[in-house]
Structures are given as C-alpha cells and as structure tokens.
Design a protein around this motif. Structure first.
Motif, PDB file in Angstrom:
ATOM      1  N   LEU A   1       6.132  -4.962   7.055  1.00 52.37           N
ATOM      2  CA  LEU A   1       4.891  -5.643   7.430  1.00 52.37           C
ATOM      3  C   LEU A   1       4.198  -6.254   6.219  1.00 52.37           C
ATOM      4  CD1 LEU A   1       3.416  -3.173  10.061  1.00 52.37           C
ATOM      5  CD2 LEU A   1       4.185  -5.512  10.473  1.00 52.37           C
ATOM      6  N   VAL A   2       4.151  -5.500   5.122  1.00 53.43           N
ATOM      7  CA  VAL A   2       3.525  -6.019   3.906  1.00 53.43           C
ATOM      8  C   VAL A   2       4.302  -7.232   3.399  1.00 53.43           C
ATOM      9  CG1 VAL A   2       3.002  -5.527   1.480  1.00 53.43           C
ATOM     10  CG2 VAL A   2       2.425  -3.855   3.253  1.00 53.43           C
ATOM     11  N   ALA A   3       5.613  -7.136   3.388  1.00 51.95           N
ATOM     12  CA  ALA A   3       6.439  -8.257   2.916  1.00 51.95           C
ATOM     13  C   ALA A   3       6.223  -9.483   3.787  1.00 51.95           C
ATOM     14  CB  ALA A   3       7.911  -7.851   2.899  1.00 51.95           C
ATOM     15  N   GLU A   4       6.157  -9.287   5.104  1.00 48.88           N
ATOM     16  CA  GLU A   4       5.927 -10.400   6.027  1.00 48.88           C
ATOM     17  C   GLU A   4       4.561 -11.037   5.779  1.00 48.88           C
ATOM     18  OE1 GLU A   4       5.200 -10.802  10.761  1.00 48.88           O
ATOM     19  OE2 GLU A   4       6.964  -9.640  10.149  1.00 48.88           O
ATOM     20  N   TYR A   5       3.542 -10.187   5.619  1.00 48.99           N
ATOM     21  CA  TYR A   5       2.202 -10.700   5.340  1.00 48.99           C
ATOM     22  C   TYR A   5       2.194 -11.505   4.042  1.00 48.99           C
ATOM     23  CZ  TYR A   5      -2.712 -10.966   4.160  1.00 48.99           C
ATOM     24  OH  TYR A   5      -3.954 -11.439   3.803  1.00 48.99           O
ATOM     25  N   GLU A   6       2.814 -10.932   3.005  1.00 52.14           N
ATOM     26  CA  GLU A   6       2.804 -11.590   1.699  1.00 52.14           C
ATOM     27  C   GLU A   6       3.602 -12.884   1.710  1.00 52.14           C
ATOM     28  OE1 GLU A   6       3.917  -8.452  -1.038  1.00 52.14           O
ATOM     29  OE2 GLU A   6       1.801  -8.004  -1.404  1.00 52.14           O
ATOM     30  N   THR A   7       4.619 -12.970   2.544  1.00 54.36           N
ATOM     31  CA  THR A   7       5.381 -14.210   2.669  1.00 54.36           C
ATOM     32  C   THR A   7       4.497 -15.319   3.244  1.00 54.36           C
ATOM     33  OG1 THR A   7       7.472 -13.055   2.930  1.00 54.36           O
ATOM     34  CG2 THR A   7       7.380 -15.292   3.786  1.00 54.36           C
ATOM     35  N   GLU A   8       3.667 -14.943   4.220  1.00 53.32           N
ATOM     36  CA  GLU A   8       2.807 -15.924   4.877  1.00 53.32           C
ATOM     37  C   GLU A   8       1.520 -16.222   4.107  1.00 53.32           C
ATOM     38  OE1 GLU A   8       2.046 -15.134   9.015  1.00 53.32           O
ATOM     39  OE2 GLU A   8       4.109 -14.462   9.338  1.00 53.32           O
ATOM     40  N   HIS A   9       0.957 -15.206   3.434  1.00 56.78           N
ATOM     41  CA  HIS A   9      -0.389 -15.350   2.866  1.00 56.78           C
ATOM     42  C   HIS A   9      -0.463 -15.132   1.357  1.00 56.78           C
ATOM     43  CE1 HIS A   9      -1.890 -15.394   6.982  1.00 56.78           C
ATOM     44  NE2 HIS A   9      -1.138 -14.329   7.224  1.00 56.78           N
ATOM     45  N   GLY A  10       0.631 -14.834   0.739  1.00 56.71           N
ATOM     46  CA  GLY A  10       0.604 -14.519  -0.689  1.00 56.71           C
ATOM     47  C   GLY A  10       0.377 -13.029  -0.908  1.00 56.71           C
ATOM     48  N   SER A  11       0.423 -12.625  -2.147  1.00 50.92           N
ATOM     49  CA  SER A  11       0.308 -11.200  -2.489  1.00 50.92           C
ATOM     50  C   SER A  11      -1.019 -10.608  -2.034  1.00 50.92           C
ATOM     51  CB  SER A  11       0.436 -11.013  -3.997  1.00 50.92           C
ATOM     52  OG  SER A  11       1.718 -11.378  -4.414  1.00 50.92           O
ATOM     53  N   LEU A  12      -0.939  -9.373  -1.563  1.00 53.55           N
ATOM     54  CA  LEU A  12      -2.163  -8.647  -1.234  1.00 53.55           C
ATOM     55  C   LEU A  12      -2.951  -8.418  -2.514  1.00 53.55           C
ATOM     56  CD1 LEU A  12      -0.881  -5.813   1.132  1.00 53.55           C
ATOM     57  CD2 LEU A  12      -2.513  -7.597   1.728  1.00 53.55           C
ATOM     58  N   PRO A  13      -4.278  -8.511  -2.423  1.00 57.25           N
ATOM     59  CA  PRO A  13      -5.083  -8.173  -3.602  1.00 57.25           C
ATOM     60  C   PRO A  13      -4.836  -6.711  -3.997  1.00 57.25           C
ATOM     61  CG  PRO A  13      -6.413  -9.250  -1.918  1.00 57.25           C
ATOM     62  CD  PRO A  13      -5.080  -8.957  -1.303  1.00 57.25           C
ATOM     63  N   GLU A  14      -4.866  -6.429  -5.261  1.00 58.85           N
ATOM     64  CA  GLU A  14      -4.583  -5.075  -5.755  1.00 58.85           C
ATOM     65  C   GLU A  14      -5.515  -4.042  -5.132  1.00 58.85           C
ATOM     66  OE1 GLU A  14      -2.570  -2.114  -7.142  1.00 58.85           O
ATOM     67  OE2 GLU A  14      -1.897  -4.177  -7.397  1.00 58.85           O
ATOM     68  N   GLU A  15      -6.775  -4.390  -4.938  1.00 56.88           N
ATOM     69  CA  GLU A  15      -7.723  -3.455  -4.323  1.00 56.88           C
ATOM     70  C   GLU A  15      -7.276  -3.089  -2.901  1.00 56.88           C
ATOM     71  OE1 GLU A  15     -12.327  -3.216  -2.749  1.00 56.88           O
ATOM     72  OE2 GLU A  15     -11.841  -4.679  -4.302  1.00 56.88           O
ATOM     73  N   SER A  16      -6.803  -4.072  -2.149  1.00 55.07           N
ATOM     74  CA  SER A  16      -6.321  -3.817  -0.786  1.00 55.07           C
ATOM     75  C   SER A  16      -5.067  -2.960  -0.806  1.00 55.07           C
ATOM     76  CB  SER A  16      -6.034  -5.135  -0.068  1.00 55.07           C
ATOM     77  OG  SER A  16      -7.217  -5.872   0.104  1.00 55.07           O
ATOM     78  N   ARG A  17      -4.163  -3.243  -1.740  1.00 52.28           N
ATOM     79  CA  ARG A  17      -2.938  -2.440  -1.865  1.00 52.28           C
ATOM     80  C   ARG A  17      -3.288  -0.990  -2.183  1.00 52.28           C
ATOM     81  NH1 ARG A  17       1.791  -5.156  -2.150  1.00 52.28           N
ATOM     82  NH2 ARG A  17       2.875  -3.549  -3.311  1.00 52.28           N
ATOM     83  N   SER A  18      -4.235  -0.795  -3.081  1.00 55.81           N
ATOM     84  CA  SER A  18      -4.631   0.563  -3.469  1.00 55.81           C
ATOM     85  C   SER A  18      -5.268   1.307  -2.307  1.00 55.81           C
ATOM     86  CB  SER A  18      -5.608   0.514  -4.646  1.00 55.81           C
ATOM     87  OG  SER A  18      -4.972   0.009  -5.782  1.00 55.81           O
ATOM     88  N   ARG A  19      -6.147   0.637  -1.559  1.00 54.58           N
ATOM     89  CA  ARG A  19      -6.786   1.273  -0.401  1.00 54.58           C
ATOM     90  C   ARG A  19      -5.755   1.618   0.667  1.00 54.58           C
ATOM     91  NH1 ARG A  19     -10.593  -3.038   0.814  1.00 54.58           N
ATOM     92  NH2 ARG A  19     -10.356  -2.334   2.958  1.00 54.58           N
ATOM     93  N   ALA A  20      -4.836   0.705   0.924  1.00 55.38           N
ATOM     94  CA  ALA A  20      -3.798   0.960   1.926  1.00 55.38           C
ATOM     95  C   ALA A  20      -2.909   2.119   1.494  1.00 55.38           C
ATOM     96  CB  ALA A  20      -2.965  -0.298   2.146  1.00 55.38           C
ATOM     97  N   ARG A  21      -2.538   2.143   0.232  1.00 55.10           N
ATOM     98  CA  ARG A  21      -1.689   3.217  -0.287  1.00 55.10           C
ATOM     99  C   ARG A  21      -2.395   4.563  -0.164  1.00 55.10           C
ATOM    100  NH1 ARG A  21      -0.251   6.172  -4.702  1.00 55.10           N
ATOM    101  NH2 ARG A  21       1.972   6.327  -5.074  1.00 55.10           N
ATOM    102  N   GLN A  22      -3.681   4.603  -0.511  1.00 57.78           N
ATOM    103  CA  GLN A  22      -4.434   5.850  -0.422  1.00 57.78           C
ATOM    104  C   GLN A  22      -4.522   6.323   1.028  1.00 57.78           C
ATOM    105  OE1 GLN A  22      -5.304   7.682  -3.031  1.00 57.78           O
ATOM    106  NE2 GLN A  22      -5.888   9.258  -1.566  1.00 57.78           N
ATOM    107  N   PHE A  23      -4.738   5.401   1.955  1.00 58.96           N
ATOM    108  CA  PHE A  23      -4.779   5.746   3.366  1.00 58.96           C
ATOM    109  C   PHE A  23      -3.453   6.353   3.810  1.00 58.96           C
ATOM    110  CE2 PHE A  23      -3.581   4.565   7.680  1.00 58.96           C
ATOM    111  CZ  PHE A  23      -4.557   5.219   8.411  1.00 58.96           C
ATOM    112  N   LEU A  24      -2.345   5.727   3.432  1.00 58.33           N
ATOM    113  CA  LEU A  24      -1.029   6.217   3.836  1.00 58.33           C
ATOM    114  C   LEU A  24      -0.732   7.590   3.245  1.00 58.33           C
ATOM    115  CD1 LEU A  24       1.005   2.891   3.601  1.00 58.33           C
ATOM    116  CD2 LEU A  24       0.294   4.098   5.686  1.00 58.33           C
TER     117      LEU A  24
END
Length: 95
Positions: free
Chosen positions: A57-80
């Motif tokens: 899902l992340v790869a698909e999103y990044e293909t369409e919209h570019g890299s996730l901002p680092e803050e979003s990646r960190s929040r998502a990682r912490q949630f997981l």
C-alpha cells in the motif's frame, strides 16, 4: 494423516503450564502442542501477509503521490508497532 514425532525442551514451569492446559481441554499433551504450533504458524503467516500488504500500500501510494513525508512515515510506523503489527526492525528509507 501421518504424525511425525518431535522432541522439544522446555523449562519445568512451562511443562507444568502445558500439561495443565492440555488437561483442561481434555487433550493429550502432544495434540495440544500440535494445535498450539499450528495456531502460532497461522498467526505468523497472517502477520507476514499484513506487513507485506502494508508495504504494498505504501509503495502504491508513493508511486502515485511521491514519497510519504518522514513525519507521516514515523507516525504510521509507531502505530503499527503499538498495534503489534510491526516489529522494532528498521523500515527501509523512502524512495
């Protein structure tokens, strides 16, 4: 189905716990352990599939919209991690 014999080693307190749990369910220890192993293997497979789906899902999103901002990646990682869906292993860098 043919059964294969395995030998395991466990601390005495784990042995007691296993025997008590098997007895409570009215099952032989070997049957109880076999079921526990199947449940653990199934959970591990689901966990791996979930991690793979999240990465897809992340790869698909990044293909369409570019890299996730680092803050979003960190929040998502912490949630997981908090949800028990991700180990504390490092995540690959964006891009």
């Amino acid at each position: 189905m043919t059964a294969r014999k395995l030998s395991i080693s466990v601390p005495p307190e784990v042995e007691a716990t296993i025997k008590e749990a098997a007895a409570e369910e009215g099952k032989p220890v070997s049957a109880w352990l076999a079921e526990a192993a199947v449940e653990k293997a199934h959970a591990a497979a689901l966990h791996a599939a979930g991690r793979a789906a999240a990465r897809e899902l992340v790869a698909e999103y990044e293909t369409e919209h570019g890299s996730l901002p680092e803050e979003s990646r960190s929040r998502a990682r912490q949630f997981l991690i908090e949800a028990g869906l991700l180990d504390e292993e490092p995540w690959p860098a964006a891009g």
